[in-house]
Structures are given as structure tokens and as C-alpha cells.
Scaffold this active site. Structure first.
Site, PDB file in Angstrom:
ATOM      1  N   ASP A 146      -3.131   6.960  -5.899  1.00 51.54           N
ATOM      2  CA  ASP A 146      -3.332   7.359  -4.144  1.00 51.54           C
ATOM      3  C   ASP A 146      -2.896   9.367  -4.485  1.00 51.54           C
ATOM      4  OD1 ASP A 146      -3.084   5.159  -4.003  1.00 51.54           O
ATOM      5  OD2 ASP A 146      -0.762   4.670  -3.317  1.00 51.54           O
ATOM      6  N   ASP A 206      -8.015  -3.331  -2.914  1.00 47.94           N
ATOM      7  CA  ASP A 206      -6.565  -2.377  -3.301  1.00 47.94           C
ATOM      8  C   ASP A 206      -6.839  -3.496  -4.316  1.00 47.94           C
ATOM      9  OD1 ASP A 206      -4.924  -0.221  -3.809  1.00 47.94           O
ATOM     10  OD2 ASP A 206      -3.786  -0.913  -1.783  1.00 47.94           O
TER      11      ASP A 206
HETATM   12  C1  GAL Z   1      -2.303   1.873  -2.982  1.00 44.77           C
HETATM   13  C2  GAL Z   1      -3.601   1.782  -2.320  1.00 44.77           C
HETATM   14  C3  GAL Z   1      -3.630   3.076  -1.014  1.00 44.77           C
HETATM   15  C4  GAL Z   1      -2.871   1.895   0.070  1.00 44.77           C
HETATM   16  C5  GAL Z   1      -1.454   1.116  -0.250  1.00 44.77           C
HETATM   17  C6  GAL Z   1      -1.447  -0.150   0.661  1.00 44.77           C
HETATM   18  O1  GAL Z   1      -2.979   1.454  -4.244  1.00 44.77           O
HETATM   19  O2  GAL Z   1      -4.040   2.901  -2.954  1.00 44.77           O
HETATM   20  O3  GAL Z   1      -4.419   4.058  -0.980  1.00 44.77           O
HETATM   21  O4  GAL Z   1      -3.912   0.817  -0.121  1.00 44.77           O
HETATM   22  O5  GAL Z   1      -2.439   0.802  -1.961  1.00 44.77           O
HETATM   23  O6  GAL Z   1      -0.271  -0.715   0.047  1.00 44.77           O
END
Ligand code: GAL
Length: 418
Positions: A205, A150
Site C-alpha cells: 500500500d 484484494d
Molecule cells: C489493501 C489494499 C488497499 C485497500 C485496503 C482495504 O490490501 O492494498 O488498497 O484496498 O486493502 O482494506
């Protein structure tokens, strides 16, 4: 202890060795398929949830349909030990990650895990910044097959450099691991990630929603299905076996988008040659969800060996046609009705002229995209992949009513001339 000390000494010297600057080749030759905990469970994950998902992947027929990765997303970590090794949360994962990985492997599945390029993950657990080689070694020892990284808390970091560092660390650790970049498309990863990983997120997301208008207008970063879909336009030239653009995980089966929308979401992700990471509760799937996720003919479009990402060849605003070239001169076409009402369409395949009607009245829409290079100049057999019916050839023009927010997916097979 001695083993840990030796590992640590090796780790300290690795970054100076240049020969490890590459990713594992030969992985993800078709878009990865699996399940990830985030969309349904967020931070509330436990060993039991992950094991249940693995069991359900096998028992529901998803494994047979090609799904193989079980990926734990954020919030599995608790901290680092005195030597800096990452530790799992002992309350949520009492048997430890290694034992969980063994369990998943015993089911004939592959095991994936999550980290972050920053010092902390988005869920405020320890990230891999400064520990890349040490973490890669740990993952390799645990038997990890897939790593999602991430991009939270990365102020001042360069994306390509940060992800390349983990790529090198994974390569050095020696276990082939599919590397999934998740920097939300901020630094145009499609332009550089082919050398770094096997898939890269191209969007913020996905939300469990069809269309978040605010995201479309740039007022917030997280969109629904069609927001993420629209962000893929123009990225098709970058995808290829071993590197896939990732419009984010699936929301099919999460109870908000309608049946039509679920079918459209899944079909369009397959047209895009997107990784197919289910994001629902696999242990509690209704038949409708299961039938979508296991439609082998639609999955075959995604997994086609040529590895081309599909794209729009016609755009009338609320009606679109996507095209994906397949192996053996075959092709798939997805007719997508974005209207909130039924539409009737008529297509002449040799000219690709379309007639659109609502309530039997012709509607005139401006053609925003019309890619002439795709005109069919020979006869093909046509099969409707949701109806699972052969519907004649391209000699005859095609007419169909398409429900709101729904798709028709057609496969075109060449007629072999003797
Ligand atoms: C976001 C990511 C998501 C998930 C989330 C977890 O940045 O895009 O898919 O992994 O963090 O905190």
C-alpha cells in the site's frame, strides 16, 4: 426469489464450462482514471461520501480531464443473505448499491467496487472466496464497471488461479468490467496478469508520505511515493494497452506531501502509464491540487495511445531521467531531482551528457544507469509541460534549476522535414 434460485442454479454449473476462460478485451486501452475511497476515507465510507465524490468529479473539472471511475473500496459490505448473495451495509448505504450505481451513471461516470480473493476482506467483511460466480452476477446486475480484488486472508490460495476464477466469473456474467488485481506484487503479477485483468498492483500500500525508509529496507511492506516508484523499474516491458502496472493510488491532495512532491508524484505516475486513481477528498480540493490533477498535457503523457510505460534512462542516485516513448515518434522526458536541495542541470540532447551543479559547483555523481539507445539523433521541438511553454529545440543544450523533490516534464515533438 425465483430469479435468485435460477441465478444460483446457473452459477453452480458455470465453473465447469471452459469457454469462459478469458477476460474482457478492448477495455482499459489507456490507463484507467478515476477516484477510489481508500486513501482518504479508509473504512469510514458512506453513500453520501461516494455521491459527493461523484458530484465533485463532475463539478471540479476532473471528469472533463478524463477521470471516470468512482470506486468504493473496502467496508461497503455487511454479510450474505440466506442464499449467499452479498449485501451492502444498510446503515452506510441505506439506498443500496444498485441505486448508488445508477446515481453515478446518471452523472456520466462509471462505477467501481471492491472485493477480496480471500474469505474475508482486509477490513474483515465477506470476501469472494467460494462465491466468485455469484458475486460477479450481483456486480453485473448492479451495473458495476470496475472491480478491484484484494489479497487478504488468502492463505494457501494460488494467486493466478484465484484471480483467473474471478476473471472467468466476470466474463460469464456478461457485463464488461475492468478487473483490477491487488495482490501487492507478491506473485509477480506483471508476468501473468495480462491474460487475467486490466491492471495489477505491483507494490504494497502506498502511504501518505514521500519516502518511508523502513519500506525501502524491506522492514515493512508499505512505502511512500518514491518507494513505490522505485519498485517499477524493469516492469516496463509488461505494460500495454489493456494491461497496466499499478504502483497504487495517488496521494496528491491528502495534505502531507509538499507541492513539489505532489507534482513529482503525479508526473512520474504519468510517465509510468499508471492508472490515475485519485485518493483525495474531491469535494474539498484546493486550487493547487486541482491544477495538478487536471493538467491535460501531463495527463496526455499517461493516456498516450502507444501505451508504453516509461523508464529510467539515467540514474545518478539523487537525479534521474525518465523517458516515455509516445505515438507519432514523440517522447516525454521527466527530470527528477531527489535531492533535498535545488540542483542546476545542463543537458546536451544529442549526446545525453548531463552536468549537475549545486550552488554553481559541479557535483560528480556515479551514473548507475545510462541507456545509450535513447540518444536523440534528430532535431525535436521541446515543450515544458508544467510551464506550458515551448522552449526551443534539441539543437541547443538545456539548462534549468530544479527544486527539491520536484520534476521538469518535457515533451519532444518531431520537426517534420518537407
Ligand atoms: C489493501 C489494499 C488497499 C485497500 C485496503 C482495504 O490490501 O492494498 O488498497 O484496498 O486493502 O482494506
Amino acid at each position: 426469489m425465483i430469479k435468485h434460485c435460477i441465478s444460483l442454479i446457473i452459477i453452480l454449473f458455470i465453473p465447469f464450462l471452459k469457454s469462459y476462460c478469458q477476460k474482457f478485451e478492448g477495455l482499459a486501452l489507456t490507463p484507467p482514471m478515476g477516484w477510489n475511497s481508500w486513501n482518504k476515507f479508509g473504512c469510514n465510507i458512506t453513500e453520501k461520501i461516494i455521491k459527493d465524490a461523484a458530484n465533485a468529479m463532475v463539478n471540479s473539472g476532473l471528469k472533463n480531464a478524463g477521470y471516470e471511475y468512482i470506486v468504493i473500496d473496502d467496508c461497503w459490505q455487511s454479510g450474505r443473505d440466506s442464499m449467499g448473495f452479498i449485501m451492502e451495509d444498510p446503515k452506510r448505504f441505506p439506498s443500496g448499491i444498485k441505486s448508488l450505481a445508477d446515481y453515478i451513471h446518471s452523472k456520466g461516470l462509471k462505477f467501481g467496487i471492491y472485493t477480496c480473493a480471500g474469505r474475508f476482506t482486509c477490513g474483515k467483511r465477506p470476501g469472494s472466496r467460494g462465491y466468485e460466480f455469484q458475486d460477479a452476477l450481483t456486480y453485473s446486475n448492479w451495473g458495476v464497471d470496475f472491480l478491484k480484488m484484494d489479497w487478504c486472508n488468502t492463505e494457501g490460495q494460488n494467486a493466478k488461479e484465484s484471480y483467473s476464477l474471478m476473471r472467468d466469473a466476470l466474463y460469464h456474467a456478461g457485463r464488461p468490467i475492468v478487473f483490477s488485481l491487488c495482490e501487492w506484487g507478491l506473485n509477480k503479477p506483471w508476468e501473468w496478469a495480462q491474460e487475467v485483468g486490466h491492471m495489477a498492483r505491483t507494490t504494497g500500500d502506498i502511504q501518505n508520505n514521500w519516502n518511508i525508509v523502513d519500506a525501502k529496507e524491506g522492514k515493512c511492506w508499505a512505502g511512500g511515493v518514491v518507494v513505490n516508484l522505485d519498485m517499477q523499474q524493469g516492469l516496463e516491458m509488461y505494460a500495454r494497452p489493456g494491461y497496466w502496472n499499478d504502483p497504487d493510488m495517488l496521494e496528491v491532495g491528502n495534505g502531507i506531501i509538499t507541492e513539489n512532491e505532489s507534482r513529482a508524484h503525479f508526473s512520474l505516475w504519468c510517465m509510468l502509464a499508471a492508472p490515475l486513481m485519485t485518493g483525495n477528498d474531491l469535494s474539498n480540493m484546493d486550487n493547487f491540487t486541482k491544477n495538478i490533477l487536471t493538467n491535460s498535457e501531463i495527463i496526455a503523457i499517461d493516456q498516450d495511445g502507444l501505451g508504453r510505460q516509461g523508464y529510467k534512462i539515467k540514474d545518478y542516485g539523487e537525479f534521474e531521467i525518465y523517458y516515455k516513448l509516445l505515438e507519432n515518434d514523440e517522447a516525454a522526458i521527466c527530470l527528477f531531482n531527489r535531492f533535498d536541495e535545488n540542483i542546476q542541470i545542463e543537458i546536451n540532447w544529442s549526446t545525453m551528457n548531463c552536468r549537475l551543479m549545486k550552488d554553481k559547483k559541479i557535483i560528480n555523481l556515479t551514473e548507475k544507469i545510462n541507456r545509450k539507445e535513447i540518444i536523440f539523433n534528430q532535431e525535436y521541438f521541446i515543450r515544458d509541460l508544467w510551464k506550458k511553454e515551448n522552449i526551443g529545440t534539441t539543437k541547443k543544450s538545456f539548462s534549468k534549476t530544479i527544486q527539491p523533490h520536484d520534476v521538469v516534464v518535457l515533451k519532444f515533438t518531431t520537426i517534420k522535414k518537407k
